[in-house]
Design a protein around this motif. Structure first.
Motif, PDB file in Angstrom:
ATOM      1  N   ARG A   1      -5.286  25.855  31.576  1.00  0.00           N
ATOM      2  CA  ARG A   1      -4.849  26.920  30.671  1.00  0.00           C
ATOM      3  C   ARG A   1      -4.440  26.351  29.308  1.00  0.00           C
TER       4      ARG A   1
ATOM      5  N   ALA B   1      -7.581  25.825  27.500  1.00  0.00           N
ATOM      6  CA  ALA B   1      -8.095  27.122  27.052  1.00  0.00           C
ATOM      7  C   ALA B   1      -7.290  27.673  25.876  1.00  0.00           C
TER       8      ALA B   1
ATOM      9  N   LEU C   1      -4.319  29.154  26.445  1.00  0.00           N
ATOM     10  CA  LEU C   1      -3.508  30.258  26.985  1.00  0.00           C
ATOM     11  C   LEU C   1      -2.080  29.795  27.236  1.00  0.00           C
TER      12      LEU C   1
ATOM     13  N   PRO D   1      -7.071  30.552  21.550  1.00  0.00           N
ATOM     14  CA  PRO D   1      -8.266  30.392  22.396  1.00  0.00           C
ATOM     15  C   PRO D   1      -9.566  30.710  21.659  1.00  0.00           C
ATOM     16  N   ARG D   2      -9.553  31.762  20.817  1.00  0.00           N
ATOM     17  CA  ARG D   2     -10.818  32.208  20.244  1.00  0.00           C
ATOM     18  C   ARG D   2     -11.366  31.236  19.210  1.00  0.00           C
TER      19      ARG D   2
ATOM     20  N   ILE E   1     -14.667  27.997  23.593  1.00  0.00           N
ATOM     21  CA  ILE E   1     -14.636  27.822  25.036  1.00  0.00           C
ATOM     22  C   ILE E   1     -14.997  29.155  25.693  1.00  0.00           C
ATOM     23  N   ALA E   2     -15.325  29.095  26.970  1.00  0.00           N
ATOM     24  CA  ALA E   2     -15.428  30.323  27.758  1.00  0.00           C
ATOM     25  C   ALA E   2     -14.821  30.001  29.108  1.00  0.00           C
ATOM     26  N   MET E   3     -14.387  31.042  29.801  1.00  0.00           N
ATOM     27  CA  MET E   3     -13.646  30.777  31.034  1.00  0.00           C
ATOM     28  C   MET E   3     -14.019  31.785  32.115  1.00  0.00           C
TER      29      MET E   3
ATOM     30  N   PHE F   1     -19.222  41.215  26.049  1.00  0.00           N
ATOM     31  CA  PHE F   1     -17.925  41.314  25.381  1.00  0.00           C
ATOM     32  C   PHE F   1     -17.712  40.246  24.304  1.00  0.00           C
ATOM     33  N   GLY F   2     -17.910  38.987  24.689  1.00  0.00           N
ATOM     34  CA  GLY F   2     -17.660  37.891  23.754  1.00  0.00           C
ATOM     35  C   GLY F   2     -18.596  37.939  22.548  1.00  0.00           C
TER      36      GLY F   2
ATOM     37  N   ARG G   1     -19.990  40.626  21.276  1.00  0.00           N
ATOM     38  CA  ARG G   1     -19.560  41.749  20.431  1.00  0.00           C
ATOM     39  C   ARG G   1     -18.373  41.344  19.566  1.00  0.00           C
ATOM     40  N   MET G   2     -17.466  40.560  20.141  1.00  0.00           N
ATOM     41  CA  MET G   2     -16.316  40.120  19.361  1.00  0.00           C
ATOM     42  C   MET G   2     -16.774  39.266  18.176  1.00  0.00           C
TER      43      MET G   2
ATOM     44  N   LYS H   1     -19.392  39.898  16.628  1.00  0.00           N
ATOM     45  CA  LYS H   1     -20.162  40.826  15.790  1.00  0.00           C
ATOM     46  C   LYS H   1     -21.622  40.417  15.692  1.00  0.00           C
TER      47      LYS H   1
ATOM     48  N   ALA I   1     -19.268  34.253  30.800  1.00  0.00           N
ATOM     49  CA  ALA I   1     -18.896  32.954  30.232  1.00  0.00           C
ATOM     50  C   ALA I   1     -20.116  32.216  29.689  1.00  0.00           C
TER      51      ALA I   1
ATOM     52  N   MET J   1     -21.949  33.007  26.270  1.00  0.00           N
ATOM     53  CA  MET J   1     -21.314  32.561  25.023  1.00  0.00           C
ATOM     54  C   MET J   1     -21.874  31.228  24.543  1.00  0.00           C
TER      55      MET J   1
END
Lengths: 285, 361
Positions: free
Chosen positions: B48, B51, B53, B73-74, B78-80, B99-100, B102-103, B105, B148, B151
């Motif tokens: 963590r 990551a 977190l 984290p962003r 990384i991806a988890m 999801f990732g 889209r974040m 864009k 994950a 990404m």
């Protein structure tokens, strides 16, 4: 699961609440509807409903009520969400904020109205403050029937202060029901705070938002004491018309017609929110 | 495309519980590193922190030569895969995987292309329109993996991704995961408490205990030469046997007394003359006979467990027990006498106080 073995016990335990609801809610509701569909002589018909619809104040009362709802609810939701996020961030002292935010809940709506009256009145705190700072030369009269904007502004402020905490409590409960993993997954997969709120938190909060919207709208349709305290007869809403017809004109039938109308609006808005924000079972974690 | 460097990473909870204690570890670019340890050893906390977190109290974390200790984290590329999968319940499988992207864009067409390719890799194409609640545990796990890998991160983190699956599915997914990660060829950190998973998946295994990395090395090295008696007993099924024995004799003729038997000991044990040491030996490195063999350790069979591919025997030597494997046709019987010959080059010697290895062979 095992209700068939419990027999009559659960029903017996429900009985006191059922009796309470019947005596204090169902009976008055039914008799109010009954009154609304009678005239002063007790004859059945639509005479009282027609008098309400034909009343000069009716349109204004309805409009003001709707304006208040449209003005108050977005403000309250934005505030409540921000407050709930602060509390849920579990920073040091977050527990204290919960109490600070919830404090207005302990104050009656009339007292809240009077408090804000003390702020906005001619010799109130706001005018004294502005004068003290030299920003104005003589008191500005906020609470005047000729300036409905300021009347509505004061009512929106007072209502927001008084009742935002109800929504916040709901949203905090909802936020605490969101597993931490979802929020952390949003962080890991690149969401900014705003993206996290919009794409993860708000959709998962949907059940809480729906309940709060329904609750808040119903309460807004009933708004009364704050309006009376701040605006007197300068601003009229549906429930103050019900009060006026009952108190001043001694006509319980038209008053009941207003009450029934408020109930119908509440039911319609509830159905509207249920339809606009459906909570589908497969979408809830 | 990223080496991970952990430099003195430390994390303390509630000012007293030291979850991760001064961890020094470098994970090579494209390496599959498994963090292995019992629950509460700090392996998940360490992941963590990588990551982002969790924020370390001390030490630095670098990914691909870039110090990321203070980055969210962003910003770590990384991806988890979460232990609970954390598949968003309000989004379809497609939107979960997307999801990732889209974040970030990313353009719609490219998102669709990437999501579909990832879905093919984990065999989820028929389920792209479903919601999490309409999926089985195994399918949810695949969504988490696809989300994950889509990404294409520098570092892939996996927190016990197989622990919520039933035993049969876990076995299948383990092999699939190994194949998938090998194809991705990205630096991977995998947390588990399951030593078999660790051995089967990792290029390297770091064994953790009480917040520290006790040993790291290739799975076979960690299995074959445990650095401490803890590692020996944690890795392997059954765990490594440990027998207490006293070191006797002089330089040149060192022996360790095990009950009535005296075992030749390596010269490295000279410093422990007159004291007790622990002899470590794995079940499959002991040869057993039912008839007297010169120079063998005399024992008695206590329990015989047929395990299909082999027999697992529990034997008693003096007042100590050990487990050994034999072929299924071995004439074992409870209470029968047994003569044991441990393979000399598989003997491992430990200090009973520090539990550290003293010598091998």
């Amino acid at each position: 699961m095992t209700s068939h073995r419990l027999g009559w016990a659960p029903y017996a335990l429900l009985l006191p609440s059922l009796a309470f609801l019947a005596i204090f809610f169902a009976v008055p509701m039914v008799s109010a509807f009954g009154l609304a569909f009678q005239d002063a002589s007790g004859a059945w018909g639509l005479a009282s409903i027609r008098r309400m619809l034909g009343d000069a104040q009716f349109r204004e009362a309805l409009l003001t009520t709707l304006v208040l709802i449209v003005a108050i609810i977005p403000v309250q939701f934005a505030l409540a969400l921000a407050m709930a996020l602060v509390i849920n961030a579990k920073l040091k002292g977050a527990g204290l904020w919960l109490y600070v935010y919830a404090l207005p809940l302990g104050i009656s709506d009339l007292a809240a109205g009077i408090t804000f009256f003390a702020i906005f009145t001619e010799r109130g705190w706001l005018n004294s403050g502005l004068e003290g700072l030299g920003l104005i030369e003589r008191p500005f009269i906020f609470l005047n029937y000729q300036t409905p904007f300021w009347l509505i502004f004061a009512v929106v402020l007072a209502e927001s202060w008084r009742a935002t905490a109800i929504i916040m409590v709901n949203l905090v409960a909802g936020l605490q029901g969101i597993p931490r993993d979802y929020l952390e997954a949003a962080d890991v997969f690149g969401a900014t705070l705003w993206q996290k709120i919009r794409r993860v938190i708000l959709p998962l909060l949907r059940p809480s938002i729906q309940v709060s919207l329904i609750l808040r709208t119903i309460l807004a349709f009933q708004a009364f004491a704050v309006v009376i305290a701040l605006a007197g007869s300068g601003l009229t809403v549906l429930s103050s018309e019900a009060y006026r017809w009952y108190g001043e004109y001694r006509d319980p039938n038209v008053a009941a017609a207003y009450a029934a109308f408020i109930l119908v609006l509440s039911v319609v808005s509830t159905l509207l929110f249920l339809w606009l924000l459906p909570v589908r079972r497969e979408q809830v974690g | 495309m990223a080496e991970i460097r952990l430099d003195g990473v430390t994390k303390t909870f509630d000012r007293k519980v030291r979850a991760v204690d001064d961890v020094q570890l470098t994970i090579a670019d494209r390496e599959f590193m498994v963090l292995l340890g019992p629950s509460g050893c700090g392996k998940t906390t360490l992941m963590r922190m990588i990551a982002g977190l969790e924020y370390p109290d001390g030490g630095r974390i670098a990914i691909g030569g870039r110090d990321v200790t203070d980055l969210p984290p962003r910003r770590r590329d990384i991806a988890m895969v979460f232990q609970s999968y954390a598949v968003f319940p309000h989004l379809t499988v497609f939107e979960n995987i997307a999801f990732g992207l889209r974040m970030r864009k990313m353009a719609k067409a490219e998102v669709a292309r990437k999501v579909e390719r990832a879905a093919v890799l984990v065999q989820l194409e028929p389920y792209l329109g479903r919601y999490s609640a309409q999926l089985s545990g195994g399918q949810r796990q695949r969504v988490a993996v696809a989300r994950a890998i889509v990404m294409e991160p520098s570092v892939l983190l996996m927190d016990e991704p197989l622990s919520n699956l039933d035993a049969l599915l876990r076995l299948t997914f383990r092999a699939e995961l190994k194949k998938l990660v090998a194809e991705l060829n990205t630096t991977t950190i995998y947390v588990t408490h399951d030593q078999i998973e660790a051995l089967s998946l990792g290029d390297r295994v770091a064994v953790m205990r009480e917040g520290r990395v006790v040993q790291h090395g290739t799975p076979m090295a960690v299995y074959d030469r445990p650095a401490t008696s803890f590692v020996g007993s944690f890795i392997g099924s059954p765990p490594m046997n440990f027998l207490r024995g006293r070191v006797e004799g002089q330089n040149g003729d060192l022996r360790v007394r095990l009950g009535e038997h005296a075992l030749a000991a390596p010269a490295a044990l000279a410093g422990h003359a007159g004291r007790e040491v622990l002899l470590g030996i794995r079940a499959e490195n002991i040869e057993a006979e039912t008839t007297v063999v010169p120079d063998a350790i005399s024992a008695r069979t206590e329990v015989v467990e047929p395990l299909g591919s082999h027999l697992l025997l529990t034997a008693v030597v003096g007042d100590q027990r050990l487990k050994l494997q034999t072929r299924t046709d071995f004439p074992a019987a409870p209470d029968a006498p047994l003569w044991l010959r441990p393979e000399p080059d598989k003997l491992r010697w430990y200090d009973p106080e520090t539990s550290q290895e003293i010598a091998a062979g």
